[in-house]
Design an enzyme around this catalytic site. Structure first.
Site, mmCIF file in Angstrom:
data_model
loop_
_atom_site.group_PDB
_atom_site.id
_atom_site.type_symbol
_atom_site.label_atom_id
_atom_site.label_comp_id
_atom_site.label_asym_id
_atom_site.label_seq_id
_atom_site.Cartn_x
_atom_site.Cartn_y
_atom_site.Cartn_z
ATOM 1 N N ARG A 68 59.328 30.940 3.651
ATOM 2 C CA ARG A 68 58.877 30.278 4.887
ATOM 3 C C ARG A 68 59.478 30.987 6.106
ATOM 4 O O ARG A 68 59.185 32.093 6.381
ATOM 5 C CB ARG A 68 59.233 28.774 4.882
ATOM 6 C CG ARG A 68 58.824 28.041 3.611
ATOM 7 C CD ARG A 68 57.347 28.052 3.351
ATOM 8 N NE ARG A 68 56.998 27.181 2.238
ATOM 9 C CZ ARG A 68 55.896 27.307 1.514
ATOM 10 N NH1 ARG A 68 55.022 28.257 1.778
ATOM 11 N NH2 ARG A 68 55.634 26.473 0.524
ATOM 12 N N HIS A 89 46.566 36.183 -6.650
ATOM 13 C CA HIS A 89 46.684 34.743 -6.912
ATOM 14 C C HIS A 89 45.346 34.348 -7.530
ATOM 15 O O HIS A 89 44.374 34.136 -6.815
ATOM 16 C CB HIS A 89 46.928 34.026 -5.573
ATOM 17 C CG HIS A 89 46.724 32.542 -5.597
ATOM 18 N ND1 HIS A 89 47.740 31.652 -5.345
ATOM 19 C CD2 HIS A 89 45.622 31.778 -5.833
ATOM 20 C CE1 HIS A 89 47.281 30.414 -5.421
ATOM 21 N NE2 HIS A 89 45.996 30.454 -5.711
ATOM 22 N N HIS A 132 58.531 31.837 -1.731
ATOM 23 C CA HIS A 132 58.057 31.545 -0.380
ATOM 24 C C HIS A 132 59.283 31.132 0.409
ATOM 25 O O HIS A 132 59.814 30.045 0.214
ATOM 26 C CB HIS A 132 57.005 30.433 -0.406
ATOM 27 C CG HIS A 132 55.780 30.818 -1.188
ATOM 28 N ND1 HIS A 132 54.721 31.485 -0.629
ATOM 29 C CD2 HIS A 132 55.482 30.663 -2.505
ATOM 30 C CE1 HIS A 132 53.795 31.708 -1.561
ATOM 31 N NE2 HIS A 132 54.240 31.224 -2.709
ATOM 32 N N HIS A 175 58.477 22.478 0.624
ATOM 33 C CA HIS A 175 57.658 21.647 1.507
ATOM 34 C C HIS A 175 58.494 20.489 2.017
ATOM 35 O O HIS A 175 59.356 19.987 1.300
ATOM 36 C CB HIS A 175 56.434 21.096 0.761
ATOM 37 C CG HIS A 175 55.399 22.136 0.492
ATOM 38 N ND1 HIS A 175 54.590 22.642 1.480
ATOM 39 C CD2 HIS A 175 55.074 22.790 -0.643
ATOM 40 C CE1 HIS A 175 53.788 23.559 0.956
ATOM 41 N NE2 HIS A 175 54.062 23.672 -0.328
ATOM 42 N N ASP A 219 57.874 31.204 -7.963
ATOM 43 C CA ASP A 219 56.928 30.592 -7.028
ATOM 44 C C ASP A 219 57.603 29.466 -6.235
ATOM 45 O O ASP A 219 56.984 28.433 -5.933
ATOM 46 C CB ASP A 219 55.670 30.088 -7.739
ATOM 47 C CG ASP A 219 54.501 29.870 -6.765
ATOM 48 O OD1 ASP A 219 54.623 30.239 -5.578
ATOM 49 O OD2 ASP A 219 53.468 29.340 -7.206
ATOM 50 N N HIS A 273 58.448 36.399 -6.790
ATOM 51 C CA HIS A 273 57.501 35.494 -6.114
ATOM 52 C C HIS A 273 58.215 34.293 -5.505
ATOM 53 O O HIS A 273 58.443 33.286 -6.173
ATOM 54 C CB HIS A 273 56.443 35.017 -7.110
ATOM 55 C CG HIS A 273 55.209 34.468 -6.468
ATOM 56 N ND1 HIS A 273 53.967 34.978 -6.711
ATOM 57 C CD2 HIS A 273 55.032 33.474 -5.565
ATOM 58 C CE1 HIS A 273 53.064 34.304 -6.012
ATOM 59 N NE2 HIS A 273 53.698 33.379 -5.308
ATOM 60 N N HIS A 306 51.805 33.900 -11.315
ATOM 61 C CA HIS A 306 51.828 32.544 -11.875
ATOM 62 C C HIS A 306 50.645 32.209 -12.788
ATOM 63 O O HIS A 306 49.906 31.257 -12.553
ATOM 64 C CB HIS A 306 51.971 31.483 -10.786
ATOM 65 C CG HIS A 306 51.120 31.670 -9.551
ATOM 66 N ND1 HIS A 306 49.760 31.703 -9.601
ATOM 67 C CD2 HIS A 306 51.457 31.829 -8.243
ATOM 68 C CE1 HIS A 306 49.291 31.863 -8.372
ATOM 69 N NE2 HIS A 306 50.302 31.948 -7.535
#
Lengths: 452, 347
Positions: free
Chosen positions: A76, A191, A74, A321, A317, A72, A244
């Site tokens: 981007r 999720h 991200h 950002h 996870d 898991h 998660h």
């Protein structure tokens, strides 16, 4: 020319397999030299002599383990490359000992059709330094209404399907997704969150949110969603993975569903395993993620569930950002923290150094178990296996400093934290993709430096 | 010559006046909290205040109130200081109160209507903070809809500018709690062991939180009552007694604080109707008979007359401290500004 590597004097640690048995004929804890050619492990003996044109890695005092699998992340890229791209994301993965990462579908635009998946796969080929397995969306635009062309995308290489970040709230759509998934047989990753119950919240609902004057996200928003999705699955059959999981109540439901024979699996993140909401720095957005850090009771339940095997895997996870977004007031800042570089050390300390789990059982949580859920070959250190390897000094104490992170984003609650157990060298497909130049400079003698 | 002499006379008169006004703010030496105030840069919350700091503040507020109530000309102790009002949320009362307080100490006041301008253009709290530092502002009075925003501003400004929290989200409104305390103490009652009931929408109330943390420090026994949908979870873990119904909460209470009910709570589905709220929680003369005979009722304002509290009760000066609270607000804010900002250099 394919590189050749010899790993000297390391202790081989193999994970237990998904059934808790030793995963290879190589006994764990053996000190063995490992020869790597053409991306594969070709020899394992107690004493191997270096050959010409062979990079040598001195693993004295280190554990030599199969590279980790993060189911898991991200990464981007595409429209969010200011936060992370596949290059920086996989560098962070390699630094953390991960050789396989599963990239979620909530890209911009979402990975919900063959065209976008094709772009993602091309990016992976261009930029990834470890294996990236893309996830595709269950519904178009992650909107929870219309199913995507899951079979077409499965054939193209989507490893799993998930609307991560946007739970499918319409249970009829969820039901059709479970049914349709029989055509591809790949897992659906849920999720679990009831968006009405969590609406507007930014941290766990409990005495901390009451004290800080913050709108809370009740643990029931997760557990209620887990409960209803289990009931749909019970009706349709199929398999479902909960991402998660953070709340004791959800874990209890998953335990019960497993005992009833449903094909349900789950993962938990390192941050939910080591931090409770009581340990947040008030109003620090590096502690804002979804699901939020829960109560101490929930943290204990996650640990127990990992030990018992109710939670099958640890997944980061990893959610980059930008500084600008994270500098907003707590209630307006986006959810998510980065985690690839700290995951191993945090969990190792919490589970292994504490004596709660044997090293090979812990290792399974970040290798064989997620591999089994994803349907990929079980990572192991054995002759003939793919040379995906993490070499970790289990004794090394180190400080995680955010400025040293490979991620483009710097949103971690663990910056400055003293950790134990450091990944020093990562080998992917027989090539050294990471080594800690500061802490392991003398351990690696690369061919280009020693030959001619 | 006559010009010169008159000037001299004027000068000496002025000096005399200054001495006189200065003397009004000569603080008693026996205030143990003063040193803590000297070390303090910001007022963000009542949570981190010591009892000594609170006592010192109240003592200074009393002096300020004397000056203020006697209609004296403004002091000059902060005449070289600039106080910026940074209100991201509407607030006529608190803003005016801070403005008056600052002016009465001689400070210049800058009113920044951030809500209308910069935020709309995407300016962050960080940008605003940097702008204020560049402008040479000495203190910022901030109101913002996000809990923790005052802490964030203070963190960004560190030692350069004082931050006074005039309300951050649901979190804190320290000067309101301090003026409530000041008003309660003026009745002659000490707070220790007194029962204080806080009624209404506790969840969304920074006034409730700041009062709870402050009054508990001073030994009050805090009870709350409100619709269960408007009381935050696990409030009892902080030593607060939580009631669903009004009656047990106000029974034998020394003070009752009625909170403002935001009328949009009905649209949000948190209460079925204003009528039902009134039925259950509106304070009136009949209901407060359960309290101590000398009970006093407070409200942070603006009052929704007839909803949280009946018209008759708000206007009953034997029971209601509402008007006193407004006057005391200026004194308390003068005291806070003075204690944070006075550096002995006013003219």
């Amino acid at each position: 020319m394919e590189s050749a590597i010899l790993i000297k004097n390391g202790r081989v640690i193999n994970p237990t397999d998904a059934n808790g048995k030793a995963s290879s004929n190589v006994a764990s804890n053996q000190s063995l030299d490992i020869r790597i050619r053409d991306g594969k492990i070709t020899e394992m003996e107690s004493e191997l002599k270096p050959k010409d044109n062979e990079s040598v890695v001195d693993a004295q005092g280190c554990w030599v383990m199969p590279g980790f699998v993060d189911m898991h992340t991200h990464l981007r890229d595409l429209g969010q490359a200011d936060r992370e791209d596949i290059s920086t994301g996989t560098k962070a993965a390699a630094a953390g000992g991960y050789t396989t990462v599963v990239a979620m579908a909530n890209t911009d635009p979402p990975t919900d059709c063959a065209e976008i998946l094709d772009r993602v796969i091309k990016r992976i080929h261009e930029r990834a330094i470890v294996e990236v397995l893309p996830v595709a969306a269950v519904t178009k635009g992650l909107k929870g209404v219309e199913l995507t062309n899951m079979v077409e995308m499965s054939d193209m290489g989507a490893i799993a399907f998930s609307d991560d970040g946007m739970p499918i709230s319409n249970l009829d759509v969820l039901r059709r997704a479970f049914e349709y998934a029989r055509l591809h047989g790949r897992p659906i990753i849920s999720h679990p969150e009831d968006k009405d119950l969590s609406h507007g919240g930014s941290m766990n609902e409990g005495c901390q949110s009451t004290c800080l004057g913050m709108k809370g996200i009740p643990s029931a928003s997760e557990a209620a969603c887990v409960a209803r999705e289990i009931e749909v699955l019970r009706y349709t059959g199929g398999r479902l993975h909960f991402a998660h999981t953070s709340a004791k109540a959800s874990i209890d439901l998953i335990r019960q569903a497993k005992a009833q024979g449903l094909q349900v699996t789950a993962d938990a993140t390192p941050h939910h395993l080591v931090l409770s909401d009581a340990e947040m720095t008030p109003y620090d957005t590096s502690f804002k993620m979804n699901p939020p850090l829960r109560s101490k009771k929930d943290v204990e339940a996650i640990e127990q569930a990992l030990v018992e095997g109710v939670i099958d895997a640890i997944a980061t996870d990893h959610a980059p950002h930008s500084k600008l977004d994270k500098s907003k007031p707590f209630d307006h800042a986006p959810f998510g923290i980065i985690g690839l570089e700290t995951a191993f050390s945090l969990c190792f300390e919490k589970l292994v150094l504490s004596g709660k789990m044997a090293p090979n059982k812990f290792l399974a949580l970040i290798t064989t178990h997620p591999a089994k859920i994803l349907g990929i070959p079980a990572p192991q250190i054995s002759v003939g296996a793919r040379a995906n390897i993490a070499i970790v000094d289990p004794e090394m104490r180190w400080n995680f400093e955010i400025v040293e992170s490979f991620s483009k984003s710097k949103n971690s609650p663990f910056t400055g934290r003293s950790l134990k157990g450091k990944n020093l060298v990562t080998i992917f497909d027989g090539k050294i993709v990471y080594f800690d130049k500061e802490r392991a400079a003398k351990r690696v003698q690369e061919v280009c430096a020693s030959s001619t | 010559m006559s010009d010169a002499s008159s000037l001299a006379v004027e000068k000496s008169t002025k000096k005399k006046m200054a001495d006189e006004t200065d003397s009004n703010l000569i603080l008693p030496d026996n205030l143990p909290g003063l040193n803590a105030w000297k070390a303090r840069r910001h007022l963000l919350d009542t949570k981190d205040m010591s009892v000594e700091e609170v006592d010192a503040l109240i003592a200074v507020a009393k002096l300020c109130k004397e000056i203020h109530s006697k209609g004296r000309p403004p002091l000059t102790v902060l005449s070289h200081k600039v106080v910026a009002n940074l209100f991201y949320e509407n607030s006529t009362r608190t803003r005016s109160s801070f403005e008056l307080a600052a002016r009465k100490l001689g400070a210049s006041v800058l009113n920044l209507d951030i809500r209308m301008s910069s935020v709309a253009k995407g300016e962050t709290i960080e940008d605003t903070a940097r702008t204020l530092v560049s402008m040479g502002v000495d203190a910022v009075v901030q109101r913002h809809s996000s809990s923790g925003s005052a802490h964030k501003l203070a963190e960004l400004l560190r030692h350069e500018v004082h931050v006074l929290n005039a309300g951050d989200g649901w979190n804190a409104h320290p000067t309101q709690a301090l003026l409530d305390l000041f008003s309660m103490q003026e009745t002659g009652k000490t707070i220790k062991g007194r029962k204080v009931a806080i009624i209404g929408d506790i969840t969304h109330s920074r006034v409730a939180r700041s009062n709870i943390w402050l009054l508990q420090k001073l030994g009050a026994d805090i009870h709350v009552a409100g619709p269960p949908t408007l009381v935050p979870v696990e409030l009892d873990s902080f030593g607060v007694t939580v009631h669903e119904k009004l009656e047990p909460a106000i029974k034998d209470a020394d003070f009752v604080i009625a909170l403002r009910l935001q009328l949009e709570r009905q649209d949000e589905g948190l209460i079925p109707s204003i009528g039902e709220y009134k039925r259950l929680y509106r304070l009136d003369h009949e209901r407060i008979k359960r309290c101590k005979p000398d009970v006093r009722v407070l409200h942070p304002g603006p009052v929704n007359r007839g909803i949280e509290i009946t018209d008759d009760l708000v206007d009953d000066s034997k029971v209601s401290l509402v008007n006193l609270q407004v006057a005391n607000g200026i004194a308390v804010r003068m005291a806070v500004l003075y204690l944070l900002m006075y550096d002995g250099q006013g003219t």
